[in-house]
Design a protein around this motif. Structure first.
Motif, PDB file in Angstrom:
ATOM      1  N   THR A  73      42.369  42.559  59.538  1.00 46.06           N
ATOM      2  CA  THR A  73      41.213  42.930  60.522  1.00 46.06           C
ATOM      3  C   THR A  73      39.837  42.208  60.389  1.00 46.06           C
ATOM      4  O   THR A  73      39.849  41.360  59.460  1.00 46.06           O
ATOM      5  CB  THR A  73      41.074  44.433  60.455  1.00 46.06           C
ATOM      6  N   GLU A  75      37.187  43.433  59.441  1.00 43.85           N
ATOM      7  CA  GLU A  75      36.756  43.842  58.204  1.00 43.85           C
ATOM      8  C   GLU A  75      37.054  43.379  57.005  1.00 43.85           C
ATOM      9  O   GLU A  75      36.602  42.903  55.713  1.00 43.85           O
ATOM     10  CB  GLU A  75      36.562  45.318  58.182  1.00 43.85           C
ATOM     11  N   GLU A  76      38.508  43.155  57.082  1.00 46.09           N
ATOM     12  CA  GLU A  76      39.143  42.414  55.858  1.00 46.09           C
ATOM     13  C   GLU A  76      38.951  41.046  55.718  1.00 46.09           C
ATOM     14  O   GLU A  76      38.658  40.706  54.705  1.00 46.09           O
ATOM     15  CB  GLU A  76      40.645  42.587  56.323  1.00 46.09           C
ATOM     16  N   LEU A 106      30.929  43.243  65.169  1.00 44.87           N
ATOM     17  CA  LEU A 106      30.745  43.543  63.766  1.00 44.87           C
ATOM     18  C   LEU A 106      29.125  42.696  63.715  1.00 44.87           C
ATOM     19  O   LEU A 106      28.035  43.382  62.950  1.00 44.87           O
ATOM     20  CB  LEU A 106      31.627  43.055  62.598  1.00 44.87           C
ATOM     21  N   VAL A 112      26.504  44.680  58.906  1.00 46.42           N
ATOM     22  CA  VAL A 112      27.212  43.863  58.051  1.00 46.42           C
ATOM     23  C   VAL A 112      26.607  42.594  57.945  1.00 46.42           C
ATOM     24  O   VAL A 112      26.178  41.978  58.929  1.00 46.42           O
ATOM     25  CB  VAL A 112      28.619  43.844  58.659  1.00 46.42           C
TER      26      VAL A 112
END
Length: 331
Positions: A73, A75-76, A106, A112
């Motif tokens: 993903t 995020e990963e 993001l 982030v």
């Protein structure tokens, strides 16, 4: 003291790392990647690819690049880059739009710390690359379409004529969009016929054979470009062309190769051109009727460097415009 502590005490944010989205063209042979691409791949901390059948994978692994088959993903991915790591994602044929969209969201959230994001084309389409797409599309249509799979050279012949006339009309109209479309329609006829020819049981040939034949012919007939001869004027080029063509064809008559099915004015002009070029003392036949008058006009136009078909079409278009104006439908 670890790196995280040092960054915190110094007030410096940790290095968020780098994500490189590596794209390749399916129209270029796998393994033929740019030097910057190889540099990034060899220097990356991780190389990922969601498609285990990606055509580049065997070549990357043969070159000693470890590729993990994974679909992380967004995020990963961001987490994997933390601490200054570089992660390369070998994009699938669709370019992984879901992943890139999520990364964009993001980055736009402001919540982030994002790695540097880089799109790196590893291979580029060469000029003419979309012709490969056309060949592949035509191959599938021929195999799966109930109409196209049953077409023959003879059944398609009329469409070649129609498309050629539509191309001429687009040229005369000066419509650039229409010209591009009609050129595509003419090209389709070539590819379609070549695809049908592959299935001939006695003398099959492919679109590559068609292209190879015309390439060889062009090179042979342009010795001033690909050989040692010289030509500085269009007239000299034409002399080269005619001399080379005559040697190739070895015709016994100047009328050989003149298609009798073409429009009458074009046929008359072509015959007059062959006679004039060969220097044959053949006078025009005399006779009564408009046919002989048109023959004389076509021969005169050809001698003066005018295409009689184009001249008549231009006059006919002017006549059509006059008719519309008289009807009140012009404009």
């Amino acid at each position: 003291m670890n790196a995280t502590t040092a960054d915190t005490t110094s007030g410096t944010a940790p290095d968020p790392g780098r994500i490189v989205l590596l794209t390749t063209s399916h129209r270029v042979a796998p393994g033929l990647l740019s030097w910057p691409a190889w540099q990034v791949l060899r220097g990356a901390d991780r190389v990922l690819c969601a498609d285990g059948t990606h055509p580049q994978l065997p070549y990357l692994r043969e070159a000693g690049i470890r590729v993990d088959e994974a679909a992380p993903t967004a995020e990963e991915l961001v987490a994997a880059c933390a601490g200054g790591h570089t992660v390369v994602v070998v994009a699938t044929g669709e370019g992984d739009p879901a992943l890139t969209d999520r990364l964009a969201r993001l980055a736009g959230s402001g919540r982030v710390q994002m790695p540097d994001l880089e799109l790196l084309p590893a291979s580029y389409d060469l000029p003419g690359a979309r012709l490969l797409d056309l060949v592949q599309v035509m191959d599938r249509i021929r195999a799966e379409c109930p109409w196209s799979s049953r077409r023959t050279h003879e059944g398609l012949a009329k469409y070649a004529i129609e498309e050629a006339y539509e191309l001429v009309e687009a040229i005369e109209d000066g419509d650039r969009d229409e010209l591009r479309e009609e050129l595509g329609d003419v090209l389709l006829q070539v590819v379609f016929h070549a695809r049908i020819a592959e299935e001939d049981p006695d003398a099959p040939f492919s679109v590559d054979d068609v292209a190879g034949t015309i390439v060889d012919k062009l090179i042979h007939r342009h010795p001033h470009v690909f050989g040692d001869e010289t030509a500085s004027t269009p007239e000299e080029v034409r002399e080269h062309w005619l001399r080379t063509k005559a040697a190739e064809k070895r015709r016994t008559s100047v009328t050989e190769g003149v298609p009798l099915g073409q429009p009458g004015l074009a046929l008359a002009a072509k015959l007059a051109s062959r006679v004039r070029t060969a220097g044959l003392p053949v006078p025009l036949p005399s006779g009564e009727g408009v046919g002989y008058e048109l023959l004389a006009l076509a021969a005169r136009a050809e001698a003066e460097g005018t295409d009689p078909e184009a001249a008549l079409r231009a006059a006919a278009r002017a006549y059509r415009d006059a008719i519309r104006e008289a009807e009140g439908t012009g404009g």
